[in-house]
Write a protein that holds these residues in place. Sequence first.
Motif, PDB file in Angstrom:
ATOM      1  N   GLN A 306      -7.989  -4.328 -14.126  1.00 13.72           N
ATOM      2  CA  GLN A 306      -6.565  -3.968 -14.147  1.00 13.72           C
ATOM      3  C   GLN A 306      -6.302  -2.948 -13.056  1.00 13.72           C
ATOM      4  O   GLN A 306      -7.049  -1.977 -12.900  1.00 13.72           O
ATOM      5  CB  GLN A 306      -6.193  -3.415 -15.526  1.00 13.72           C
ATOM      6  CG  GLN A 306      -4.783  -2.862 -15.627  1.00 13.72           C
ATOM      7  CD  GLN A 306      -4.679  -1.404 -15.250  1.00 13.72           C
ATOM      8  OE1 GLN A 306      -5.636  -0.637 -15.406  1.00 13.72           O
ATOM      9  NE2 GLN A 306      -3.518  -1.008 -14.737  1.00 13.72           N
ATOM     10  N   ASN A 307      -5.247  -3.177 -12.282  1.00 15.57           N
ATOM     11  CA  ASN A 307      -4.974  -2.313 -11.138  1.00 15.57           C
ATOM     12  C   ASN A 307      -3.478  -2.068 -11.039  1.00 15.57           C
ATOM     13  O   ASN A 307      -2.678  -2.999 -11.085  1.00 15.57           O
ATOM     14  CB  ASN A 307      -5.486  -2.977  -9.848  1.00 15.57           C
ATOM     15  CG  ASN A 307      -5.305  -2.097  -8.624  1.00 15.57           C
ATOM     16  OD1 ASN A 307      -4.180  -1.855  -8.199  1.00 15.57           O
ATOM     17  ND2 ASN A 307      -6.400  -1.644  -8.063  1.00 15.57           N
ATOM     18  N   SER A 308      -3.091  -0.791 -10.902  1.00 13.03           N
ATOM     19  CA  SER A 308      -1.704  -0.416 -10.681  1.00 13.03           C
ATOM     20  C   SER A 308      -1.666   0.538  -9.496  1.00 13.03           C
ATOM     21  O   SER A 308      -2.338   1.577  -9.509  1.00 13.03           O
ATOM     22  CB  SER A 308      -1.110   0.250 -11.927  1.00 13.03           C
ATOM     23  OG  SER A 308       0.234   0.629 -11.683  1.00 13.03           O
ATOM     24  N   ARG A 309      -0.863   0.178  -8.490  1.00 13.95           N
ATOM     25  CA  ARG A 309      -0.882   0.965  -7.250  1.00 13.95           C
ATOM     26  C   ARG A 309       0.527   1.133  -6.712  1.00 13.95           C
ATOM     27  O   ARG A 309       1.286   0.176  -6.572  1.00 13.95           O
ATOM     28  CB  ARG A 309      -1.743   0.232  -6.213  1.00 13.95           C
ATOM     29  CG  ARG A 309      -1.714   0.818  -4.831  1.00 13.95           C
ATOM     30  CD  ARG A 309      -2.740   0.121  -3.955  1.00 13.95           C
ATOM     31  NE  ARG A 309      -2.656  -1.325  -4.001  1.00 13.95           N
ATOM     32  CZ  ARG A 309      -1.754  -2.032  -3.315  1.00 13.95           C
ATOM     33  NH1 ARG A 309      -0.856  -1.425  -2.566  1.00 13.95           N
ATOM     34  NH2 ARG A 309      -1.745  -3.358  -3.384  1.00 13.95           N
ATOM     35  N   GLY A 310       0.884   2.374  -6.415  1.00 16.49           N
ATOM     36  CA  GLY A 310       2.160   2.653  -5.783  1.00 16.49           C
ATOM     37  C   GLY A 310       2.083   2.365  -4.294  1.00 16.49           C
ATOM     38  O   GLY A 310       1.191   2.848  -3.598  1.00 16.49           O
ATOM     39  N   LYS A 311       3.010   1.562  -3.791  1.00 20.46           N
ATOM     40  CA  LYS A 311       2.977   1.166  -2.385  1.00 20.46           C
ATOM     41  C   LYS A 311       3.545   2.271  -1.495  1.00 20.46           C
ATOM     42  O   LYS A 311       4.218   3.187  -1.961  1.00 20.46           O
ATOM     43  CB  LYS A 311       3.788  -0.111  -2.183  1.00 20.46           C
ATOM     44  CG  LYS A 311       3.278  -1.307  -2.959  1.00 20.46           C
ATOM     45  CD  LYS A 311       4.181  -2.498  -2.692  1.00 20.46           C
ATOM     46  CE  LYS A 311       3.773  -3.687  -3.539  1.00 20.46           C
ATOM     47  NZ  LYS A 311       4.664  -4.839  -3.316  1.00 20.46           N
ATOM     48  N   ASN A 312       3.273   2.160  -0.201  1.00 15.57           N
ATOM     49  CA  ASN A 312       3.895   3.036   0.781  1.00 15.57           C
ATOM     50  C   ASN A 312       4.719   2.205   1.755  1.00 15.57           C
ATOM     51  O   ASN A 312       4.379   1.062   2.060  1.00 15.57           O
ATOM     52  CB  ASN A 312       2.857   3.879   1.518  1.00 15.57           C
ATOM     53  CG  ASN A 312       1.826   3.064   2.236  1.00 15.57           C
ATOM     54  OD1 ASN A 312       0.904   2.522   1.624  1.00 15.57           O
ATOM     55  ND2 ASN A 312       1.955   2.952   3.553  1.00 15.57           N
ATOM     56  N   SER A 313       5.789   2.771   2.222  1.00 21.78           N
ATOM     57  CA  SER A 313       6.786   2.015   2.986  1.00 21.78           C
ATOM     58  C   SER A 313       6.421   1.917   4.451  1.00 21.78           C
ATOM     59  O   SER A 313       5.844   2.836   5.032  1.00 21.78           O
ATOM     60  CB  SER A 313       8.144   2.694   2.862  1.00 21.78           C
ATOM     61  OG  SER A 313       8.092   4.020   3.379  1.00 21.78           O
ATOM     62  N   PRO A 314       6.782   0.787   5.097  1.00 25.93           N
ATOM     63  CA  PRO A 314       6.769   0.745   6.563  1.00 25.93           C
ATOM     64  C   PRO A 314       7.999   1.494   7.055  1.00 25.93           C
ATOM     65  O   PRO A 314       9.064   1.434   6.430  1.00 25.93           O
ATOM     66  CB  PRO A 314       6.843  -0.753   6.866  1.00 25.93           C
ATOM     67  CG  PRO A 314       7.579  -1.331   5.706  1.00 25.93           C
ATOM     68  CD  PRO A 314       7.212  -0.499   4.513  1.00 25.93           C
ATOM     69  N   ASN A 315       7.879   2.176   8.185  1.00 24.96           N
ATOM     70  CA  ASN A 315       8.985   3.011   8.665  1.00 24.96           C
ATOM     71  C   ASN A 315       9.233   2.800  10.150  1.00 24.96           C
ATOM     72  O   ASN A 315       8.317   2.460  10.905  1.00 24.96           O
ATOM     73  CB  ASN A 315       8.688   4.497   8.410  1.00 24.96           C
ATOM     74  CG  ASN A 315       8.497   4.807   6.937  1.00 24.96           C
ATOM     75  OD1 ASN A 315       9.277   4.374   6.096  1.00 24.96           O
ATOM     76  ND2 ASN A 315       7.443   5.549   6.618  1.00 24.96           N
TER      77      ASN A 315
END
Length: 956
Positions: A306-315
């Motif tokens: 099980q994996n939960s990961r907050g993404k980071n935005s391209p800018n």
Amino acid sequence: MKKLVICTLFVMQVVFAWAQQNPSLKGTVVDSKTQKPLRNVVATIQSTNQSTLTNFEGVFVFPLVTEGNQAVQISSTGYTSQTFAVEIKKGETLDLGVIVLEEDITSEQQLALVTLTENDLGDDNSGSESTSGLLQASRDAYQQAAAFNWGQARFRVRGLDNEYGTTMINGIVMNKLYDGRPQWSNWGGLNDATRNQEFTMGSAPSDYTFGGILGTQEINTRASHYRPGSRISFSGTNTNYSWRAMGTHASGMNSKGWAFVVSASRRWAEEGYFEGSDYGANSVFASVEKKINDKHSLNFTSIYAQNSRGKNSPNTDEVTSMAGVKYNSYWGWQGGKKRNSRDKDVQEPILMLSHYWKLNEKTSLNTNVAFQTGTVGNSRIDFQGVNNPDPTYYRNLPSYYLSQYNNDAGYVNQNDPSAYLPGGLGGILTPNLLSASDPQDATFLDPNKRQVDWDAMYDANKKTDGGNSVYVLYEDRTDDTQWTANSILNSQLSDNIVLNAGATFRHLKSHNHKNLLDLLGGQFYIDTNTFGNNSDQVESDLNNPGRVVGEGDTYGYNYNLYAIAADAFTQFKFTYRKFDFYLAQSYSRNEYQREGLYRNGYYPANSFGDSKKIAFDNFGFKGGLTYKLTGQHLFSVNGVRMSKAPTMRNTFPNARVNNNIVPGLRNEIISSADASYVLRMPKLKARLTAFYSKTENATETSFFFADGVSVDDGNPDTADETSNFVAETVTGIDKKNIGAELGIEYQITSTIKATAAASYGEYTYDNNPNVTLNVDALGSNTNLAPVTNYGEAKLKDYFQPGMPQKAASFGLEYRDPHFWWIGANVNYLADRYIDIAPILRTDNFYRNPESINGNPFPEATEARARELLKQEKFEDLTLVNLTGGKSWKVGKQLIGFFASVNNLFDITYKTGGYEQARNASYRELNQDASSGNPAFAPKYFYGYGRTYFVNLYINF
């Protein structure tokens, strides 16, 4: 009795005479630290097809070997291979004595390997993690550099996406039918449990499958194949997670024929390397084997990760210049904690039953049945009739105010080309900006308004009439259920011929829908589309108009995808003293169908119910030859010609809202060849390979909002619509990949080793593919086709994006006899390009929507167009990495640590990016670029700066 004695003496004399005439070879293999004998170590005489395994005492024996100079390789999973040059003499037995194998430090490096890519950070539910994971089983100097050093910059071996490789667990293919890529997080965090691997490079033969042109990785979880023992480890890092704990125990096979392996891990971070990127993962593994008798064995494997990961935005560069490289627009403060709006959650457990049948001494049959189910979700904010909550929304940035034009688009006279006055750089017309536009009005200039405002959304929902939410958090959800069954046959037909054959059947049901996660303080959400132009178009499901939904409900879109995939292959391998060669062939059939569960308002006649079935039949042929000049010098060539079915993702271009299938969709045609020189000496190992591959008829889909996309509205007296949300499908893509790769490893002294690797590639588009757009705004107009063909996109000779095309590495490693070591390497990565927007390279780019006859913009020039459409090349970069470790033997326990520092000098660099296709016409793009601070500039992903990884472990 006398006759028996005479007969026995005679037999002994014959055996003694035979032994005197026929040389033999033997040795004993032990662990360098524990000095315990190692079982099931593979000993191979490299110039022949002879190989054998060590017994429980660590002893291997070749009763009959060929005279002359030979090279003997000793290898085992988790240990560094050793190669010995020996001279075999007639009638003599050569005893190599005690051979000490040292722990392979790359197994520790794998723990620090991060395999996230731009695609993995995207919003679809595909796997798409780095191909570096495919290389974890290899010890080749080039492949190690590609995985552990160049992978930081998203390097791809031979420029190939990992859908062209095959990843297997116990012979079961793990590549997803949806997009052809493996979902690595399905077994993430279980490094100890997945260490038993076999890897083949490129199109070289595999015992388990026909494979692709990138290579094959087979992960073996058979319980009896694990070294008995236990291991506990604890790690700290500053990459995508902060901490990791893992424990593993393998029993080995007991006297009653039972063996089991259990492993578990947890990885977590309140915040990873980038701002607001939280992380939480729990993984459990169990494998149990029962040896029924000498011919039959059953093994059951279960994996839950099980994996939960907050993404980071391209800018954009504008955002990064103000907020920094680590800035992430996806998170905001709530209740004193950082909350990310774009989480990716994966939990797809795997259950697998394997039967191993030894039919006789030369033939074995492995049959597997696997079941996998679970969910993949990508969350984001949905909103209706209110402001976009994204802090980097273009109207929140200074560039929006700096790129505004008067109604005449800043030009003197649109109908008189001679009146277009040159100005600015390179003949760019000087922008005539709105005097009322004040960049200081941009909210992003305020550091307190650069994150998602959760409190403001809660307040907005509480103020609505009736308690309906205008902001909600939802996830794009995929619930897959897949059954797989296969059988793999291996048979030694003769001393020189081996047969590998197999067949696989897969059945997939994939439920895709919007799942409402959080009403953000409201009472309900109205399931309508605010972009619709009439009462039908606003409805997500005309069968249930005016629906009101709550948390846990499905809304927006709702459909099933079904797939049946069957394939079979045969492979013959021929081995002789000077030549080895192989021939393989395959057949596969894929069938796809969509079942719409909603009757969409844009497509009332083409969204609900079953689509037509579409099927693809494919064939593959490959072969190769190895010439063994000696046991140390080898020359090999491989070639393959095969076809490949389009993935489900690229078959249904707008599956969320209709049953459309890409018109004229064809199989992808793949051709590949490589030639290698391999040098294998006790102190020097090297490989030089030249390669070529071409893929034809590939298809790619993408979604975006576009200005300047002219869509014929059917009325010749009015200007065409130019702003639309579109689904873009590019078909008939040809790609050409050509280059060379080099890996060298030299043992300078008994303690110092040098490695060098290099990759030279030219990976380009080889034709001008076709572009079509699916525009939802036309979906319910029965007089118009929602799919518009824009013809050719001029992509030929543009570079394929997302990876370095040139790379080089040099490293030194010192390994002390007292079980500590340290290493350093320098890596150079070059020729990295942005992902271009195909729609900008079509004739539509020049077409003036104000012109009834479709004439080009009067101000358009070829020179300026070339400047606007030039593919951006990222700066070359040099990265320095350090590794080291030490171990101690304390009683019967082995204690050790591993540490690494990547990007030692904290270099800032882009790993990739993409052009925004919103300004899809010459005028729109030219005006935006001419402002000096474009509102729709490319967006970029950044690599990690200086990072560390430390792992402490105990083996007992």
